[in-house]
Scaffold this motif. Structure first.
Motif, PDB file in Angstrom:
ATOM      1  N   ALA A 174      49.190  42.698  28.132  1.00  0.00           N
ATOM      2  CA  ALA A 174      48.966  43.997  27.509  1.00  0.00           C
ATOM      3  C   ALA A 174      47.777  43.699  26.358  1.00  0.00           C
ATOM      4  O   ALA A 174      47.832  43.291  25.482  1.00  0.00           O
ATOM      5  N   PRO A 175      46.421  43.547  26.833  1.00  0.00           N
ATOM      6  CA  PRO A 175      45.551  43.078  26.214  1.00  0.00           C
ATOM      7  C   PRO A 175      45.275  43.977  24.931  1.00  0.00           C
ATOM      8  O   PRO A 175      44.335  43.716  23.985  1.00  0.00           O
ATOM      9  N   ILE A 176      45.538  45.295  25.261  1.00  0.00           N
ATOM     10  CA  ILE A 176      45.386  46.466  24.072  1.00  0.00           C
ATOM     11  C   ILE A 176      46.579  47.210  23.542  1.00  0.00           C
ATOM     12  O   ILE A 176      47.450  47.099  24.495  1.00  0.00           O
ATOM     13  N   SER A 177      46.784  47.814  22.490  1.00  0.00           N
ATOM     14  CA  SER A 177      47.690  48.553  22.147  1.00  0.00           C
ATOM     15  C   SER A 177      47.834  49.864  22.874  1.00  0.00           C
ATOM     16  O   SER A 177      46.658  50.526  23.026  1.00  0.00           O
ATOM     17  N   THR A 178      48.842  50.722  22.875  1.00  0.00           N
ATOM     18  CA  THR A 178      48.891  52.016  23.190  1.00  0.00           C
ATOM     19  C   THR A 178      48.081  52.911  22.088  1.00  0.00           C
ATOM     20  O   THR A 178      47.429  53.916  22.582  1.00  0.00           O
ATOM     21  N   LEU A 179      48.059  52.557  20.707  1.00  0.00           N
ATOM     22  CA  LEU A 179      47.338  53.017  19.650  1.00  0.00           C
ATOM     23  C   LEU A 179      45.761  53.179  20.172  1.00  0.00           C
ATOM     24  O   LEU A 179      45.143  54.114  19.977  1.00  0.00           O
ATOM     25  N   SER A 180      45.293  51.850  20.292  1.00  0.00           N
ATOM     26  CA  SER A 180      43.972  51.850  20.549  1.00  0.00           C
ATOM     27  C   SER A 180      43.637  52.474  21.755  1.00  0.00           C
ATOM     28  O   SER A 180      42.478  53.054  21.711  1.00  0.00           O
ATOM     29  N   ALA A 181      44.384  52.655  22.896  1.00  0.00           N
ATOM     30  CA  ALA A 181      44.176  53.133  24.176  1.00  0.00           C
ATOM     31  C   ALA A 181      43.935  54.395  23.982  1.00  0.00           C
ATOM     32  O   ALA A 181      43.042  55.124  24.429  1.00  0.00           O
ATOM     33  N   ALA A 182      44.677  55.181  23.009  1.00  0.00           N
ATOM     34  CA  ALA A 182      44.681  56.649  22.897  1.00  0.00           C
ATOM     35  C   ALA A 182      43.492  56.821  22.015  1.00  0.00           C
ATOM     36  O   ALA A 182      42.657  57.840  22.346  1.00  0.00           O
ATOM     37  N   LEU A 183      43.021  56.078  21.014  1.00  0.00           N
ATOM     38  CA  LEU A 183      41.709  56.281  20.441  1.00  0.00           C
ATOM     39  C   LEU A 183      40.499  56.205  21.487  1.00  0.00           C
ATOM     40  O   LEU A 183      39.567  56.939  21.250  1.00  0.00           O
ATOM     41  N   ALA A 184      40.792  55.220  22.366  1.00  0.00           N
ATOM     42  CA  ALA A 184      39.442  55.028  23.221  1.00  0.00           C
ATOM     43  C   ALA A 184      39.323  56.054  24.036  1.00  0.00           C
ATOM     44  O   ALA A 184      38.233  56.628  24.527  1.00  0.00           O
ATOM     45  N   LEU A 185      40.575  56.633  24.637  1.00  0.00           N
ATOM     46  CA  LEU A 185      40.630  57.588  25.707  1.00  0.00           C
ATOM     47  C   LEU A 185      39.976  59.005  24.844  1.00  0.00           C
ATOM     48  O   LEU A 185      39.339  59.678  25.520  1.00  0.00           O
ATOM     49  N   ALA A 186      40.594  59.295  23.890  1.00  0.00           N
ATOM     50  CA  ALA A 186      39.862  60.216  23.023  1.00  0.00           C
ATOM     51  C   ALA A 186      38.488  60.325  22.819  1.00  0.00           C
ATOM     52  O   ALA A 186      37.653  61.634  22.844  1.00  0.00           O
ATOM     53  N   GLY A 187      37.845  59.248  22.566  1.00  0.00           N
ATOM     54  CA  GLY A 187      36.552  58.977  22.466  1.00  0.00           C
ATOM     55  C   GLY A 187      35.664  59.504  23.684  1.00  0.00           C
ATOM     56  O   GLY A 187      34.539  60.039  23.553  1.00  0.00           O
ATOM     57  N   LEU A 188      36.316  58.877  24.762  1.00  0.00           N
ATOM     58  CA  LEU A 188      35.472  59.131  26.182  1.00  0.00           C
ATOM     59  C   LEU A 188      35.606  60.666  26.533  1.00  0.00           C
ATOM     60  O   LEU A 188      34.618  61.312  27.203  1.00  0.00           O
ATOM     61  N   GLU A 189      36.849  61.338  26.182  1.00  0.00           N
ATOM     62  CA  GLU A 189      36.984  62.658  26.572  1.00  0.00           C
ATOM     63  C   GLU A 189      36.134  63.521  25.745  1.00  0.00           C
ATOM     64  O   GLU A 189      35.937  64.675  26.078  1.00  0.00           O
ATOM     65  N   ALA A 190      35.591  63.118  24.378  1.00  0.00           N
ATOM     66  CA  ALA A 190      34.845  63.725  23.726  1.00  0.00           C
ATOM     67  C   ALA A 190      33.498  63.625  24.181  1.00  0.00           C
ATOM     68  O   ALA A 190      32.463  64.533  23.741  1.00  0.00           O
ATOM     69  N   ALA A 242      39.878  49.189  16.286  1.00  0.00           N
ATOM     70  CA  ALA A 242      40.867  49.513  17.074  1.00  0.00           C
ATOM     71  C   ALA A 242      41.124  48.489  18.243  1.00  0.00           C
ATOM     72  O   ALA A 242      41.953  48.068  19.105  1.00  0.00           O
ATOM     73  N   ARG A 243      39.936  47.476  18.395  1.00  0.00           N
ATOM     74  CA  ARG A 243      39.725  46.330  19.432  1.00  0.00           C
ATOM     75  C   ARG A 243      39.831  46.667  20.665  1.00  0.00           C
ATOM     76  O   ARG A 243      41.020  46.499  21.304  1.00  0.00           O
ATOM     77  N   VAL A 244      38.940  47.540  21.042  1.00  0.00           N
ATOM     78  CA  VAL A 244      38.930  47.838  22.623  1.00  0.00           C
ATOM     79  C   VAL A 244      37.901  47.670  23.264  1.00  0.00           C
ATOM     80  O   VAL A 244      36.639  47.976  22.705  1.00  0.00           O
ATOM     81  N   GLY A 245      37.890  46.784  24.244  1.00  0.00           N
ATOM     82  CA  GLY A 245      36.531  46.626  25.190  1.00  0.00           C
ATOM     83  C   GLY A 245      36.942  46.418  26.601  1.00  0.00           C
ATOM     84  O   GLY A 245      37.790  46.786  27.026  1.00  0.00           O
ATOM     85  N   TYR A 246      35.776  46.617  27.420  1.00  0.00           N
ATOM     86  CA  TYR A 246      35.978  46.363  28.760  1.00  0.00           C
ATOM     87  C   TYR A 246      35.096  45.681  29.721  1.00  0.00           C
ATOM     88  O   TYR A 246      33.701  45.633  28.949  1.00  0.00           O
ATOM     89  N   ALA A 247      35.249  45.069  30.572  1.00  0.00           N
ATOM     90  CA  ALA A 247      34.215  44.450  31.403  1.00  0.00           C
ATOM     91  C   ALA A 247      34.265  45.389  32.799  1.00  0.00           C
ATOM     92  O   ALA A 247      35.140  45.814  33.271  1.00  0.00           O
ATOM     93  N   LEU A 248      32.967  45.217  33.444  1.00  0.00           N
ATOM     94  CA  LEU A 248      32.754  45.908  34.709  1.00  0.00           C
ATOM     95  C   LEU A 248      32.457  45.006  35.685  1.00  0.00           C
ATOM     96  O   LEU A 248      31.504  44.041  35.465  1.00  0.00           O
ATOM     97  N   ALA A 249      32.785  44.728  36.927  1.00  0.00           N
ATOM     98  CA  ALA A 249      32.518  43.695  37.703  1.00  0.00           C
ATOM     99  C   ALA A 249      32.989  44.187  39.075  1.00  0.00           C
ATOM    100  O   ALA A 249      33.478  44.998  39.473  1.00  0.00           O
TER     101      ALA A 249
END
Length: 317
Positions: free
Chosen positions: A218-234, A196-203
């Motif tokens: 637009a560094p990530i796609s809407t599909l990837s964002a949906a997968l990442a959000l679902a992972g965090l919500e779990a 899905a290619r999703v990462g993040y930096a904290l600063a």
């Protein structure tokens, strides 16, 4: 085209599964990969319904970005959304940090080498060299790839701490983001979303703002964002089974005369003076591990797959 540093060597991928299958004379589905440091199975949230809404609007841009994902990442890490920078995997963010801080003639330092090869690539494509004399930026991988160790946090600033394996090691440098530290994370490892290619930096707020200004729109796609959000919500990924299997695998490797290093990750580094020779022999049998100078890096797989690898390694002793 601007010439690259004389030190430049491109990042090299492992052999494709189909190539390994041809070499071993087996169907691609029978190849077992222990070289990607990713989980053997997708997460429960990686289902068609997770991306269904995003697919319904796939023809359009998501104007305004991903505020829900930014908030979820911020909550997961105890920071604010303004501290978060999104990227297409950790690699995108490592490259962003390099091009934001480093330029031609500068020096970028890499702690605890040998380490993740992309750090050197990130330096070289900016026109910088890698070294320890007056670096303008330092990279450290913690937990460390390829050793698996929980290395020390360097005193150097500015400092990028690559925490791709944070969920397995449990220690973080997030409390230091107000002190010239940038933490880079990924959804590719414990969250099981490598493709899905999703990462993040904290600063800190100023640095995150500067990085976001330098990031593409637009560094990530809407599909990837949906997968990442679902992972965090779990909820935080449960890595306990992986850690338990890592220790079982380590003990089994010791029982056949190998000595894996202690690990805070989902892989083991196994020193081996015949590493390249053993790597090639394993490929001939349909097993892909990652060769490292004088060692083999082995990703923790399912127990049955690990047992098959152990049998192959034992036969090669």
């Amino acid at each position: 085209m601007r010439p690259l540093s004389l030190q430049f060597r491109p990042y090299t991928w492992a052999l494709a599964t189909v190539e390994i299958a041809k070499r071993a004379g087996i169907p691609p589905a029978e190849v077992l990969r222990f070289d990607g440091n990713t989980p053997p199975d997708p997460p429960p949230t990686a289902r068609p319904e997770t991306i269904a809404e995003a697919l319904e609007r796939i023809q359009s841009y998501l104007h305004g970005g991903f505020p829900e994902l930014l908030r979820a990442i911020a909550d997961y890490n105890g920071v604010e959304p303004e501290n978060v920078v999104l990227g297409a995997g950790a690699d995108d963010l490592l490259m962003l940090c390099a091009r934001s801080f480093v330029g031609p003639g500068d020096t970028l330092a890499i702690a605890d080498e040998p380490s993740y090869p992309l750090y050197r690539v990130a330096a070289w494509v900016t026109g910088a060299d890698v070294g320890d004399v007056e670096p303008v930026l330092t990279f450290v991988c913690r937990p460390h790839n390829p050793s698996g160790a929980m290395v020390e946090i360097p005193e150097a600033r500015p400092l990028v701490v690559d925490e791709a394996y944070f969920e397995y090691g449990g220690e973080t440098a997030v409390s230091l983001i107000g002190d010239g530290v940038i933490v880079v994370r990924t959804f590719s490892k414990a969250f099981g979303l490598a493709s899905a290619r999703v990462g993040y930096a904290l600063a800190d707020l100023d640095t995150a703002g500067e990085l976001n200004e330098r990031q593409h729109p637009a560094p990530i796609s809407t599909l990837s964002a949906a997968l990442a959000l679902a992972g965090l919500e779990a909820g935080p990924p449960d890595v306990s089974a992986t850690i338990a299997e890592r220790e079982r695998l380590a003990a089994a490797l010791r029982s056949i005369g190998l000595e894996p290093l202690p690990s805070f990750t989902n892989f083991l580094l196994v020193p081996d003076e015949h590493a390249q020779e053993r790597y090639e022999a394993l490929l001939d049998r349909g097993f892909a591990v990652r060769p490292s100078p004088g060692a083999l890096r082995i990703t923790v797989h399912r127990p049955d797959a690990n047992d098959r690898l152990l049998e192959a390694l034992s036969a090669l002793r």
